[in-house]
Design a protein around this motif. Structure first.
Motif, PDB file in Angstrom:
ATOM      1  N   LYS A 139      -8.898   4.463   1.881  1.00  0.00           N
ATOM      2  CA  LYS A 139      -8.657   4.482   0.435  1.00  0.00           C
ATOM      3  C   LYS A 139      -7.251   3.995   0.076  1.00  0.00           C
ATOM      4  O   LYS A 139      -6.534   4.644  -0.682  1.00  0.00           O
ATOM      5  CB  LYS A 139      -8.865   5.907  -0.105  1.00  0.00           C
ATOM      6  N   PRO A 140      -6.828   2.854   0.650  1.00  0.00           N
ATOM      7  CA  PRO A 140      -5.498   2.338   0.282  1.00  0.00           C
ATOM      8  C   PRO A 140      -5.478   1.972  -1.197  1.00  0.00           C
ATOM      9  O   PRO A 140      -6.443   1.413  -1.727  1.00  0.00           O
ATOM     10  CB  PRO A 140      -5.344   1.103   1.171  1.00  0.00           C
ATOM     11  N   ARG A 141      -4.406   2.294  -1.845  1.00  0.00           N
ATOM     12  CA  ARG A 141      -4.302   2.089  -3.289  1.00  0.00           C
ATOM     13  C   ARG A 141      -3.467   0.845  -3.570  1.00  0.00           C
ATOM     14  O   ARG A 141      -2.518   0.555  -2.843  1.00  0.00           O
ATOM     15  CB  ARG A 141      -3.651   3.330  -3.904  1.00  0.00           C
ATOM     16  N   LYS A 142      -3.798   0.142  -4.608  1.00  0.00           N
ATOM     17  CA  LYS A 142      -2.953  -0.952  -5.101  1.00  0.00           C
ATOM     18  C   LYS A 142      -2.628  -0.657  -6.560  1.00  0.00           C
ATOM     19  O   LYS A 142      -3.457  -0.843  -7.439  1.00  0.00           O
ATOM     20  CB  LYS A 142      -3.635  -2.308  -4.968  1.00  0.00           C
ATOM     21  N   ASP A 143      -1.420  -0.154  -6.784  1.00  0.00           N
ATOM     22  CA  ASP A 143      -0.974   0.204  -8.128  1.00  0.00           C
ATOM     23  C   ASP A 143      -0.172  -0.957  -8.681  1.00  0.00           C
ATOM     24  O   ASP A 143       0.957  -1.205  -8.266  1.00  0.00           O
ATOM     25  CB  ASP A 143      -0.126   1.472  -8.062  1.00  0.00           C
ATOM     26  N   ASP A 144      -0.755  -1.692  -9.608  1.00  0.00           N
ATOM     27  CA  ASP A 144      -0.137  -2.937 -10.082  1.00  0.00           C
ATOM     28  C   ASP A 144       1.240  -2.703 -10.687  1.00  0.00           C
ATOM     29  O   ASP A 144       2.161  -3.514 -10.487  1.00  0.00           O
ATOM     30  CB  ASP A 144      -1.044  -3.629 -11.096  1.00  0.00           C
ATOM     31  N   ASP A 145       1.404  -1.615 -11.438  1.00  0.00           N
ATOM     32  CA  ASP A 145       2.709  -1.358 -12.062  1.00  0.00           C
ATOM     33  C   ASP A 145       3.778  -1.072 -11.008  1.00  0.00           C
ATOM     34  O   ASP A 145       4.885  -1.610 -11.060  1.00  0.00           O
ATOM     35  CB  ASP A 145       2.610  -0.179 -13.026  1.00  0.00           C
ATOM     36  N   ILE A 146       3.441  -0.196 -10.074  1.00  0.00           N
ATOM     37  CA  ILE A 146       4.421   0.153  -9.037  1.00  0.00           C
ATOM     38  C   ILE A 146       4.768  -1.070  -8.190  1.00  0.00           C
ATOM     39  O   ILE A 146       5.936  -1.320  -7.878  1.00  0.00           O
ATOM     40  CB  ILE A 146       3.893   1.301  -8.161  1.00  0.00           C
ATOM     41  N   ILE A 147       3.746  -1.863  -7.825  1.00  0.00           N
ATOM     42  CA  ILE A 147       3.994  -3.050  -6.999  1.00  0.00           C
ATOM     43  C   ILE A 147       4.859  -4.050  -7.751  1.00  0.00           C
ATOM     44  O   ILE A 147       5.792  -4.643  -7.184  1.00  0.00           O
ATOM     45  CB  ILE A 147       2.664  -3.686  -6.565  1.00  0.00           C
ATOM     46  N   VAL A 158       0.831  -1.210   0.000  1.00  0.00           N
ATOM     47  CA  VAL A 158       0.000   0.000   0.000  1.00  0.00           C
ATOM     48  C   VAL A 158       0.861   1.255   0.000  1.00  0.00           C
ATOM     49  O   VAL A 158       0.607   2.195  -0.759  1.00  0.00           O
ATOM     50  CB  VAL A 158      -0.961  -0.017   1.206  1.00  0.00           C
ATOM     51  N   GLU A 159       1.880   1.293   0.828  1.00  0.00           N
ATOM     52  CA  GLU A 159       2.685   2.517   0.914  1.00  0.00           C
ATOM     53  C   GLU A 159       3.418   2.799  -0.391  1.00  0.00           C
ATOM     54  O   GLU A 159       3.619   3.955  -0.762  1.00  0.00           O
ATOM     55  CB  GLU A 159       3.675   2.423   2.070  1.00  0.00           C
ATOM     56  N   GLU A 160       3.810   1.753  -1.105  1.00  0.00           N
ATOM     57  CA  GLU A 160       4.442   1.959  -2.412  1.00  0.00           C
ATOM     58  C   GLU A 160       3.430   2.458  -3.438  1.00  0.00           C
ATOM     59  O   GLU A 160       3.811   3.091  -4.419  1.00  0.00           O
ATOM     60  CB  GLU A 160       5.059   0.654  -2.902  1.00  0.00           C
ATOM     61  N   SER A 161       2.137   2.174  -3.216  1.00  0.00           N
ATOM     62  CA  SER A 161       1.114   2.488  -4.217  1.00  0.00           C
ATOM     63  C   SER A 161       0.501   3.868  -4.046  1.00  0.00           C
ATOM     64  O   SER A 161       0.217   4.556  -5.022  1.00  0.00           O
ATOM     65  CB  SER A 161       0.004   1.431  -4.165  1.00  0.00           C
ATOM     66  N   GLY A 162       0.250   4.274  -2.779  1.00  0.00           N
ATOM     67  CA  GLY A 162      -0.334   5.580  -2.544  1.00  0.00           C
ATOM     68  C   GLY A 162      -1.716   5.506  -1.936  1.00  0.00           C
ATOM     69  O   GLY A 162      -2.106   4.503  -1.336  1.00  0.00           O
ATOM     70  N   ILE A 163      -2.491   6.598  -2.121  1.00  0.00           N
ATOM     71  CA  ILE A 163      -3.818   6.734  -1.515  1.00  0.00           C
ATOM     72  C   ILE A 163      -4.793   7.224  -2.580  1.00  0.00           C
ATOM     73  O   ILE A 163      -4.512   8.202  -3.286  1.00  0.00           O
ATOM     74  CB  ILE A 163      -3.805   7.749  -0.356  1.00  0.00           C
ATOM     75  N   GLY A 164      -5.942   6.559  -2.689  1.00  0.00           N
ATOM     76  CA  GLY A 164      -6.989   7.024  -3.597  1.00  0.00           C
ATOM     77  C   GLY A 164      -6.482   7.198  -5.009  1.00  0.00           C
ATOM     78  O   GLY A 164      -5.945   6.271  -5.618  1.00  0.00           O
ATOM     79  N   GLU A 165      -6.636   8.399  -5.558  1.00  0.00           N
ATOM     80  CA  GLU A 165      -6.190   8.663  -6.930  1.00  0.00           C
ATOM     81  C   GLU A 165      -4.735   9.136  -6.996  1.00  0.00           C
ATOM     82  O   GLU A 165      -4.231   9.450  -8.071  1.00  0.00           O
ATOM     83  CB  GLU A 165      -7.106   9.707  -7.576  1.00  0.00           C
ATOM     84  N   PHE A 166      -4.072   9.147  -5.844  1.00  0.00           N
ATOM     85  CA  PHE A 166      -2.692   9.629  -5.792  1.00  0.00           C
ATOM     86  C   PHE A 166      -1.741   8.438  -5.713  1.00  0.00           C
ATOM     87  O   PHE A 166      -1.671   7.762  -4.669  1.00  0.00           O
ATOM     88  CB  PHE A 166      -2.478  10.520  -4.569  1.00  0.00           C
ATOM     89  N   ASN A 167      -1.026   8.159  -6.796  1.00  0.00           N
ATOM     90  CA  ASN A 167       0.051   7.173  -6.663  1.00  0.00           C
ATOM     91  C   ASN A 167       1.215   7.832  -5.916  1.00  0.00           C
ATOM     92  O   ASN A 167       1.160   9.013  -5.572  1.00  0.00           O
ATOM     93  CB  ASN A 167       0.468   6.602  -8.022  1.00  0.00           C
ATOM     94  N   THR A 168       2.265   7.072  -5.655  1.00  0.00           N
ATOM     95  CA  THR A 168       3.332   7.597  -4.793  1.00  0.00           C
ATOM     96  C   THR A 168       3.972   8.864  -5.354  1.00  0.00           C
ATOM     97  O   THR A 168       4.146   9.842  -4.610  1.00  0.00           O
ATOM     98  CB  THR A 168       4.388   6.516  -4.535  1.00  0.00           C
TER      99      THR A 168
END
Length: 956
Positions: free
Chosen positions: A650-658, A593-603
């Motif tokens: 609103k924890p984000r899961k950004d597949d590319d960043i992960i 989650v921390e690598e991905s960001g929050i809501g519509e905000f990636n890291t």
């Protein structure tokens, strides 16, 4: 690194670890926080004027040439920082003196005119000054510095401290027997530094600096010189170079300035002026055309990296115009590094680590350095990616939006220092004055700095910043260092290929696009909660709030800092609630989650959004609990609470960043395990043994890493943060309860609540009982390490905790006295006692040291003999008095620090203890006696549960 958790693997690629750190580099670390010095500034400032000196420092020079800096400062109260700064280091040594600048530093603690043999250390310990932590010194290529923090509420101790400084300045005795005894200690320090980095440095350093003397002085010296130099040689070195014209006294603290100035003039003014002083000398690094390449391998080098180092003229910092140039360099560095950091947050990052920037070098030189750590052994991609980013700047420049953000960031950092100007620790000022004496770095004071930065920032244009690329990215005086494992030798590029990469940088680059999310961080916030109960704990100034959703908040307002609020949160559960197949995913839940960001905000977008704000919040999932840690400026508390709310809801899961993160860390693990250092193998073995070979205590491997399922990790994160009702939040710092309560109700009171209470699961992982003697064979150097470990069940209470803490420090005092000083067997030896209430009450006492293979068993026996003496007779009253004095002095300072109270409160509430107990520390201290230490030693140094693990070189 704790390899059983394996969250992130930070590759610490730092040139200063291989080039002896210069004062210039230390100064640059300070400048990274706040650049620019000067007068009340505006766009019309006369930039030709010299940089003024802070009027709050009293600066002077004695007739014999000695310089002094004096400043009154009450943080911490009743304390002073006293430094003796010598403008002499390893670079002044002749070949037969190689290592003697550093050896001289050691001898300052082994006998002076007024403190024979080891009496200096013993006296200061009795005064509450801890050896190593407080009392210390360091030697570099261009300086030797002695640091002495002392209390000022005792006139006798404070006056004696200046006797110590004077003795160091010209009254070290250099008794022959003490010199010979110290040889063993320094030879062990030399041994401890041997390894892949030292072996490679010896190969690439001559290429980097050519025939310069900087390439021939490694500070520690050579085994041959250390063993054979005559007593007279080191005495002559001391007489030649320790002289008033090369020395400065820096005194900052809670004292009377006039009195201190008088003491300095009387005590140090009588030191004779040097007759026919030898010049310090200049030691140039020759210019050269084009690019040099050094390719160096070693069997214990864990990763493949390249550094491109361009030697540049030293930047002057004399005038206000020079200060403005410093601001520009800082802005350039921050923007370039931000771009490189952004590249790590891709689906397929080009490198494990990439860095670039202008900074210090050695002697009278600066440098521009590029660093690239290869991912999956692809050095070409890593190097080109870092160099292309510099070339992109050179070709297209930075953008206006990048510059605006970075200006805001710099102004915020400088403003924060300005707000804390009356809460700044004395050690910070002493370091500034040290830089002024050694490097002529300016010291105008934060009031000037802040006004100057405010006045100059708007006028610095994007064209000015972009023009710096042409100054820094040049083709001459450039050296490329490639470091790799011996096993990868066949895969490495040739020198010609490397030069093709370097010279072809930026061939196909396009302009950078600055992507920004222009939305609020939190939208559609539900109705605020309310406070349903309030409890005061007046003894420690704490207020407890319980919110309508069950969230508990612990508030401790303080005046220790003007611009700091520490943030914490805890809830029981953690990874212990998940079985082994989910263990790795659970352990990475927070990172996903921390690598991905929050809501519509990636890291990257989140970092850009937070520009100009001081609000840092990070979620974590540990073995027995989950929660948050962070800090903020009072003005940015709402932003920090928005981050907390966002990470909950609103924890984000950004597949590319992960994907990029996981593949990069996998590559780092692969490198680590393909060419592990002896130290890594030793720590891995300890982890297995102390974890009783449990699955969750196994060292990291590619196979274990591949067990991570990002979707499952994300699901586990949401499970751990689905219910806020069993969370307790902690806020310590500069706020008023009534003023922050509405914000807490608005954000924390709106968190989701299921009104369930969870606990952790005791996994039953215990250090094995009984006796175990294990040998680990790894490494080609003739050096060993040993860990001696006692453990067992524990009755957790304040009485036992304090007795175990006392035993730890008494062991440290005695082991240094016997094993280091008497036996000359180690450079460092230490005891560490730990105890816990969860998941089950347990304690561990661990003793560690490094030495030669031929002495490792002998010193283990002598270490155990020290323990047996305490078990038989208890600690000596002298050592108990030292422990009590050190603890009293330490507690007096810590009780005025936000970090101490935050940790105490979190610790107490997390295990159900009374936070008020900390106020009984003086009473607990008085319970430490000869008999109590004897009882503690017999209880906790129990031979029935004893583990000895020894690292030895590989058998030939």
């Amino acid at each position: 690194m704790n390899t059983s958790v394996n969250k992130l693997f930070y590759l610490q690629i730092n040139l200063s670890n291989r080039l002896q750190t210069s004062m210039k580099q230390a100064k640059l670390l300070f400048l990274a926080v706040a650049f620019g010095w000067a007068t009340a500034a505006n766009a019309q400032t006369d930039l030709k004027k010299p940089i003024p000196m802070d009027p709050k420092v009293r600066y002077g020079k004695l007739p014999n040439g000695m310089t002094y800096y004096i400043r009154k400062n009450e943080e911490p109260k009743k304390r002073a920082e006293l430094y003796l700064i010598n403008k002499v280091g390893a670079i002044q040594e002749e070949d037969k003196e190689n290592g003697l600048a550093h050896f001289t530093e050691h001898m300052a603690f082994n006998g002076t005119k007024n403190f024979p043999k080891n009496e200096l250390v013993s006296y200061l310990q009795r005064a509450g000054v801890k050896f190593g932590d407080d009392l210390n010194a360091f030697t570099g290529q261009d300086q030797t510095v002695y640091q002495l923090p002392v209390p000022t509420d005792s006139a006798d101790i404070f006056n004696k401290a200046f006797v110590v400084l004077e003795d160091w300045a010209h009254n070290i005795t250099f008794e022959g027997a003490e010199i010979d005894k110290e040889r063993g200690v320094i030879l062990e320090e030399l041994r401890g530094g041997k390894g892949a980095q030292q072996r490679m440095r010896d190969k690439w350093m001559p290429i980097l600096v050519g025939d310069s003397k900087y390439g021939k002085r490694n500070v520690i010296g050579t085994e041959e010189v250390l063993k054979t130099f005559s007593h007279e040689t080191i005495r002559n070195f001391y007489k030649t170079w320790y002289r008033p014209d090369l020395q400065a006294i820096a005194a900052v603290g809670d004292f009377d300035i006039d009195q201190v100035e008088k003491m300095i003039k009387e005590r140090f003014g009588s030191i004779p002026k040097a007759v026919k002083p030898r010049p310090l000398g200049k030691f140039p690094v020759a210019d050269f055309k084009g690019t040099r390449v050094a390719i160096v391998t070693d069997p214990e080098q864990p990763y493949m990296l390249a550094q491109v180092i361009t030697k540049l003229p030293k930047a002057e910092e004399k005038t206000l115009g020079d200060s403005r140039e410093s601001i520009k360099r800082n802005l350039f560095n921050q923007m370039l590094q931000a771009r490189l950091q952004e590249q790590t947050q891709q689906a397929n990052p080009p490198f494990l680590f990439g860095g670039a920037g202008y900074g210090g070098f050695i002697g009278d030189y600066d440098s521009f350095i590029n660093i690239a750590v290869a991912k999956d052994g692809n050095l070409e991609r890593a190097v080109k990616a870092v160099l292309d980013e510099g070339a992109r700047v050179k070709k297209f420049g930075f953008t206006d939006t990048e510059l605006d953000r970075t200006k805001k960031q710099l102004l915020t950092a400088t403003e924060k220092r300005f707000k804390e100007k009356d809460k700044t620790k004395s050690a910070s000022y002493v370091n500034e004055y040290m830089g002024n004496f050694l490097e002529e770095s300016p010291i105008p004071g934060i009031e000037f700095q802040f006004e100057f930065v405010q006045g100059q920032l708007d006028g610095i244009t994007i064209a000015e910043i972009n023009a710096l690329a042409n100054k820094y990215l040049v083709a001459d005086n450039r050296t490329v260092l490639v470091l790799a494992s011996e096993k990868d030798k066949a895969k490495l590029p040739t020198e010609a290929t490397i030069l093709e990469w370097i010279n072809g940088a930026g061939k196909d680059v396009t302009a950078y696009v600055d992507k920004v999310v222009n939305k609020p961080l939190i939208e559609n916030l539900p109705a605020a909660g309310r406070t349903v109960s309030t409890k005061q704990i007046p003894e420690i100034g704490v207020t407890e709030l319980t919110l309508s959703n069950g969230v508990k908040v612990v508030l401790k307002p303080t005046d220790f800092k003007n611009d700091e609020i520490l943030i914490g949160a805890r809830s029981q559960g953690g990874t212990s609630l998940y079985d082994e197949k989910d263990f790795m995913s659970a352990g990475m839940a927070d990172a996903v989650v921390e690598e991905s960001g929050i809501g519509e905000f990636n890291t990257p977008a989140l970092k850009k959004y937070l520009t100009g704000k001081v609000a840092n919040v990070s979620p974590f999932v540990g073995e027995n609990e989950e929660g948050f840690s962070g800090n903020c400026s009072p003005k940015d508390l709402e932003t920090a609470l928005q981050l907390v709310y966002g990470y909950f809801t609103k924890p984000r899961k950004d597949d590319d960043i992960i994907k990029g993160f996981l593949t990069s860390q996998r590559s780092a693990i692969q490198n680590r395990n393909a060419s592990p250092s002896p130290e890594v193998v030793f720590q891995d073995s300890l982890s297995r043994i102390l974890g009783n070979n449990n699955f969750r205590r196994q060292p990291i491997s590619v196979e274990r890493w591949d067990m991570i399922n990002p979707d499952r990790a994300y699901q586990i994160y949401k499970e751990r943060f689905a219910d806020a009702s069993d969370f307790t939040f902690f806020f310590t710092g500069s706020f008023k309860v009534d003023e922050v309560k509405p914000l807490l109700e608005k954000y924390l009171g709106a968190l989701p609540s299921q009104n369930k209470k969870e606990s952790f699961r005791d996994l039953g992982i215990r250090t094995p009982s009984g006796r175990l003697d294990k040998k680990v064979y790894k490494g080609i150097e003739q050096k060993s390490q040993a860990s001696l470990i006692f453990s067992g069940d524990y009755v957790y209470n304040e009485d036992n905790n304090w007795q175990l803490d006392a035993l730890e420090e008494i062991l440290n005092i005695k082991l240094i006295e016997v094993i280091r000083e008497k036996e000359s067997g180690v450079y460092g030896i230490g005891a560490r006692a730990s105890y816990s209430k969860t998941p089950a009450p347990r304690y561990t006492v661990r003793i560690g040291y490094g030495t030669g293979p031929e002495r490792v068993e002998e010193l283990a026996t002598k270490t155990l003999a020290v323990l047996d003496e305490i078990k038989k007779n208890g600690a000596t009253q002298v050592d108990i008095d030292k422990f009590k004095a050190e603890t009293r002095r330490s507690m007096e300072v810590q009780m005025k620090e936000n970090g101490f109270w935050q940790n105490q409160l979190i610790g107490a509430y997390s295990i159900g203890e009374n936070p008020v107990d900390i106020l009984g520390w003086e009473k607990q201290l008085n319970k430490v006696t000869v008999e109590s230490t004897k009882a503690a030693a017999n209880k906790y140094l129990n031979d029935a549960n004893f583990i000895k693990v020894v690292l030895l070189p590989e058998k030939k």
